[in-house]
Design a protein around this motif. Structure first.
Motif, mmCIF file in Angstrom:
data_model
loop_
_atom_site.group_PDB
_atom_site.id
_atom_site.type_symbol
_atom_site.label_atom_id
_atom_site.label_comp_id
_atom_site.label_asym_id
_atom_site.label_seq_id
_atom_site.Cartn_x
_atom_site.Cartn_y
_atom_site.Cartn_z
ATOM 1 N N LEU A 48 -6.628 -6.181 -3.822
ATOM 2 C CA LEU A 48 -7.427 -7.326 -4.250
ATOM 3 C C LEU A 48 -6.699 -8.115 -5.338
ATOM 4 O O LEU A 48 -6.617 -9.346 -5.285
ATOM 5 C CB LEU A 48 -8.781 -6.846 -4.768
ATOM 6 C CG LEU A 48 -9.701 -7.917 -5.356
ATOM 7 C CD1 LEU A 48 -10.110 -8.927 -4.289
ATOM 8 C CD2 LEU A 48 -10.936 -7.280 -5.990
ATOM 9 N N GLY A 49 -6.136 -7.401 -6.333
ATOM 10 C CA GLY A 49 -5.416 -8.086 -7.398
ATOM 11 C C GLY A 49 -4.199 -8.828 -6.893
ATOM 12 O O GLY A 49 -3.931 -9.969 -7.302
ATOM 13 N N CYS A 58 3.521 -13.428 -2.525
ATOM 14 C CA CYS A 58 3.992 -14.619 -3.233
ATOM 15 C C CYS A 58 5.238 -14.258 -4.016
ATOM 16 O O CYS A 58 5.280 -13.222 -4.688
ATOM 17 C CB CYS A 58 2.909 -15.151 -4.167
ATOM 18 S SG CYS A 58 3.412 -16.598 -5.137
ATOM 19 N N ALA A 59 6.249 -15.120 -3.939
ATOM 20 C CA ALA A 59 7.507 -14.849 -4.629
ATOM 21 C C ALA A 59 7.342 -14.865 -6.143
ATOM 22 O O ALA A 59 8.138 -14.252 -6.867
ATOM 23 C CB ALA A 59 8.557 -15.888 -4.211
ATOM 24 N N GLN A 60 6.323 -15.551 -6.647
ATOM 25 C CA GLN A 60 6.161 -15.688 -8.091
ATOM 26 C C GLN A 60 5.385 -14.550 -8.737
ATOM 27 O O GLN A 60 5.448 -14.385 -9.964
ATOM 28 C CB GLN A 60 5.432 -17.006 -8.415
ATOM 29 C CG GLN A 60 6.172 -18.252 -7.994
ATOM 30 C CD GLN A 60 5.464 -19.498 -8.485
ATOM 31 O OE1 GLN A 60 5.423 -19.781 -9.669
ATOM 32 N NE2 GLN A 60 4.881 -20.250 -7.560
ATOM 33 N N THR A 61 4.663 -13.775 -7.939
ATOM 34 C CA THR A 61 3.779 -12.758 -8.512
ATOM 35 C C THR A 61 4.118 -11.372 -7.952
ATOM 36 O O THR A 61 4.648 -11.248 -6.851
ATOM 37 C CB THR A 61 2.313 -13.080 -8.186
ATOM 38 O OG1 THR A 61 2.142 -13.148 -6.759
ATOM 39 C CG2 THR A 61 1.916 -14.419 -8.794
ATOM 40 N N PRO A 62 3.794 -10.321 -8.711
ATOM 41 C CA PRO A 62 4.064 -8.965 -8.203
ATOM 42 C C PRO A 62 3.135 -8.605 -7.060
ATOM 43 O O PRO A 62 1.933 -8.883 -7.102
ATOM 44 C CB PRO A 62 3.804 -8.080 -9.443
ATOM 45 C CG PRO A 62 2.899 -8.885 -10.306
ATOM 46 C CD PRO A 62 3.252 -10.318 -10.074
ATOM 47 N N GLY A 63 3.699 -8.001 -6.017
ATOM 48 C CA GLY A 63 2.902 -7.553 -4.889
ATOM 49 C C GLY A 63 2.303 -6.190 -5.167
ATOM 50 O O GLY A 63 2.504 -5.591 -6.231
ATOM 51 N N VAL A 64 1.565 -5.678 -4.201
ATOM 52 C CA VAL A 64 0.899 -4.395 -4.402
ATOM 53 C C VAL A 64 1.922 -3.284 -4.629
ATOM 54 O O VAL A 64 1.671 -2.332 -5.383
ATOM 55 C CB VAL A 64 -0.022 -4.081 -3.201
ATOM 56 C CG1 VAL A 64 0.787 -3.826 -1.936
ATOM 57 C CG2 VAL A 64 -0.923 -2.903 -3.510
ATOM 58 N N GLU A 89 -3.940 9.408 3.491
ATOM 59 C CA GLU A 89 -4.019 10.804 3.920
ATOM 60 C C GLU A 89 -3.373 11.735 2.902
ATOM 61 O O GLU A 89 -3.871 12.836 2.642
ATOM 62 C CB GLU A 89 -3.328 10.975 5.280
ATOM 63 C CG GLU A 89 -4.130 10.412 6.454
ATOM 64 C CD GLU A 89 -3.336 10.490 7.749
ATOM 65 O OE1 GLU A 89 -2.197 11.029 7.716
ATOM 66 O OE2 GLU A 89 -3.838 10.002 8.777
ATOM 67 N N GLU A 90 -2.264 11.305 2.313
ATOM 68 C CA GLU A 90 -1.551 12.159 1.359
ATOM 69 C C GLU A 90 -2.257 12.248 0.016
ATOM 70 O O GLU A 90 -1.913 13.093 -0.808
ATOM 71 C CB GLU A 90 -0.117 11.649 1.176
ATOM 72 C CG GLU A 90 0.731 11.793 2.427
ATOM 73 C CD GLU A 90 2.200 11.510 2.156
ATOM 74 O OE1 GLU A 90 2.523 11.090 1.024
ATOM 75 O OE2 GLU A 90 3.014 11.724 3.067
ATOM 76 N N GLY A 91 -3.217 11.372 -0.214
ATOM 77 C CA GLY A 91 -4.009 11.474 -1.429
ATOM 78 C C GLY A 91 -3.338 10.974 -2.685
ATOM 79 O O GLY A 91 -3.809 11.267 -3.798
ATOM 80 N N ALA A 92 -2.227 10.248 -2.539
ATOM 81 C CA ALA A 92 -1.579 9.711 -3.742
ATOM 82 C C ALA A 92 -2.481 8.696 -4.446
ATOM 83 O O ALA A 92 -2.439 8.553 -5.672
ATOM 84 C CB ALA A 92 -0.251 9.046 -3.362
ATOM 85 N N LEU A 93 -3.297 7.994 -3.670
ATOM 86 C CA LEU A 93 -4.247 7.026 -4.200
ATOM 87 C C LEU A 93 -5.584 7.197 -3.502
ATOM 88 O O LEU A 93 -5.636 7.604 -2.337
ATOM 89 C CB LEU A 93 -3.754 5.591 -3.968
ATOM 90 C CG LEU A 93 -2.507 5.106 -4.701
ATOM 91 C CD1 LEU A 93 -2.107 3.735 -4.153
ATOM 92 C CD2 LEU A 93 -2.733 5.017 -6.194
ATOM 93 N N THR A 94 -6.647 6.913 -4.191
ATOM 94 C CA THR A 94 -7.955 6.879 -3.543
ATOM 95 C C THR A 94 -8.101 5.538 -2.827
ATOM 96 O O THR A 94 -7.427 4.562 -3.178
ATOM 97 C CB THR A 94 -9.085 7.035 -4.564
ATOM 98 O OG1 THR A 94 -9.103 5.880 -5.422
ATOM 99 C CG2 THR A 94 -8.900 8.289 -5.402
ATOM 100 N N PRO A 95 -8.972 5.451 -1.829
ATOM 101 C CA PRO A 95 -9.184 4.152 -1.171
ATOM 102 C C PRO A 95 -9.607 3.063 -2.148
ATOM 103 O O PRO A 95 -9.201 1.910 -2.013
ATOM 104 C CB PRO A 95 -10.294 4.463 -0.151
ATOM 105 C CG PRO A 95 -10.148 5.928 0.129
ATOM 106 C CD PRO A 95 -9.708 6.543 -1.164
ATOM 107 N N GLY A 96 -10.402 3.415 -3.146
ATOM 108 C CA GLY A 96 -10.840 2.429 -4.130
ATOM 109 C C GLY A 96 -9.682 1.904 -4.970
ATOM 110 O O GLY A 96 -9.609 0.701 -5.256
ATOM 111 N N GLU A 97 -8.769 2.812 -5.382
ATOM 112 C CA GLU A 97 -7.616 2.390 -6.179
ATOM 113 C C GLU A 97 -6.722 1.442 -5.384
ATOM 114 O O GLU A 97 -6.279 0.416 -5.899
ATOM 115 C CB GLU A 97 -6.805 3.606 -6.622
ATOM 116 C CG GLU A 97 -7.437 4.428 -7.721
ATOM 117 C CD GLU A 97 -6.606 5.656 -8.051
ATOM 118 O OE1 GLU A 97 -6.315 5.877 -9.231
ATOM 119 O OE2 GLU A 97 -6.239 6.394 -7.116
ATOM 120 N N LEU A 98 -6.474 1.799 -4.132
ATOM 121 C CA LEU A 98 -5.621 0.958 -3.306
ATOM 122 C C LEU A 98 -6.293 -0.385 -3.033
ATOM 123 O O LEU A 98 -5.648 -1.439 -3.081
ATOM 124 C CB LEU A 98 -5.309 1.669 -1.982
ATOM 125 C CG LEU A 98 -4.404 0.900 -1.019
ATOM 126 C CD1 LEU A 98 -3.072 0.561 -1.665
ATOM 127 C CD2 LEU A 98 -4.180 1.709 0.263
#
Length: 308
Positions: free
Chosen positions: A89-90, A40-46, A75-84
């Protein structure tokens, strides 16, 4: 004009895969008829949520988008699957809040087009609609006027009391407010979800911490304002409440005690008196999707928003 949720329902029945572009408003990505992501142009994306909060650099994120996408990111581990998953979701709920009520556009479907995150998570359209309705009702319950959603955020120059308690998001909004930025503009600057900032701003308004709107600013209703958001709660006073008959006025035209005293002017951002008989707005069910832990994440996010 076909409603957007009805159009998405048709794409779901056809098990379509591609991108539904809504002009400059945003894009909805589907895989096999299910929503995988919304922009959405109005909101920040992931991407903005990850970089603004210091989880990744913009250069690293661009490299992942060009090579490997979501699989390489995990794979690189910068984020966990839960964090992403929580960030996705947000971003999707934020985008749905503003995209689903849009009308007057001519959506264009591009078969085969995918978001760089791929089809990792899926969202039920009916669930998204219910969650958006719940959020609008919740905003209206906190503060009934939606004008603060679109006007520049202008904190009061002094406190209405001896002290206040602010949440982390409210503090970021107060510090980031430059008297010009609207709540959604602030959300992009802060790297916060648009809805979280709207919640903070409405709570600031209810606490009397925002200056009254400038009479010269006249805003027309935005597309996302539905009847649920515009409707004032039952305990709210009508706009001309100060002109209505006072309880102690005499019916035969005689003066009631204190009739000559001036009435106290109510602050434009003052919450009307609470009516114990008012019926609370029911909360809708959470968004569902698969994997099944999306429902759990939705409940967690809802609880965190209540604390923010």
């Amino acid at each position: 004009m076909t409603r957007l949720d009805a159009l998405l329902g048709g794409l779901a029945r056809e098990r379509s895969t591609g991108a539904l572009r809504l002009g400059r408003n945003g894009t909805i990505f589907l895989h096999d008829g299910r929503v995988t992501y919304m922009e959405c142009a109005q909101t920040p994306g992931v991407e903005r949520l990850l970089t603004a909060r210091g989880r990744m650099t913009e250069a690293a994120l661009r490299g992942l988008q060009a090579d490997g996408g979501c699989a390489r990111l995990l794979e690189e581990g910068a984020l966990t699957p839960g964090e992403l998953q929580f960030a996705v979701l947000g971003a999707v709920l934020d985008a749905a809040f503003f995209l689903l009520p849009i009308s007057g556009t001519r959506p264009k479907f591009r078969p085969g087009e995918r978001h760089w995150l791929g089809g990792q998570w899926f969202f039920d359209v009916a669930g998204l609609v219910r969650e958006c309705a719940r959020r609008r009702a919740h905003l209206a319950d906190i503060w009934p006027s939606a004008e603060v959603d679109t006007l520049p955020v202008r904190p009061v120059p002094w406190l209405p009391g001896h002290g206040v308690t602010l949440t982390r998001v409210q503090w970021e909004v107060i510090v980031g407010a430059d008297q010009k930025a609207t709540p959604l503009e602030l959300s992009k600057q802060l790297g916060r979800s648009g809805y979280a900032v709207l919640l903070a701003v409405r709570r600031l308004a209810a606490a009397g911490l925002l200056t009254p709107p400038d009479p010269s600013h006249t805003t027309s209703p935005t597309p996302n304002r539905t009847a649920a958001a515009d409707k004032r709660p039952r305990h709210a006073e009508p706009a001309d409440a100060d002109d209505a008959a006072e309880p102690d006025e005499v019916a035969d035209g005689g003066e009631a005690p204190g009739a000559g005293l001036p009435k106290r002017a109510r602050h434009p951002y003052e919450r009307p008196p609470h009516d114990p008989g008012a019926v609370a707005q029911p909360l809708g069910p959470p968004v569902t999707g698969d994997p099944t832990d999306l429902a759990l994440l939705m409940r967690l996010k809802k609880a965190l928003e209540e604390l923010a």
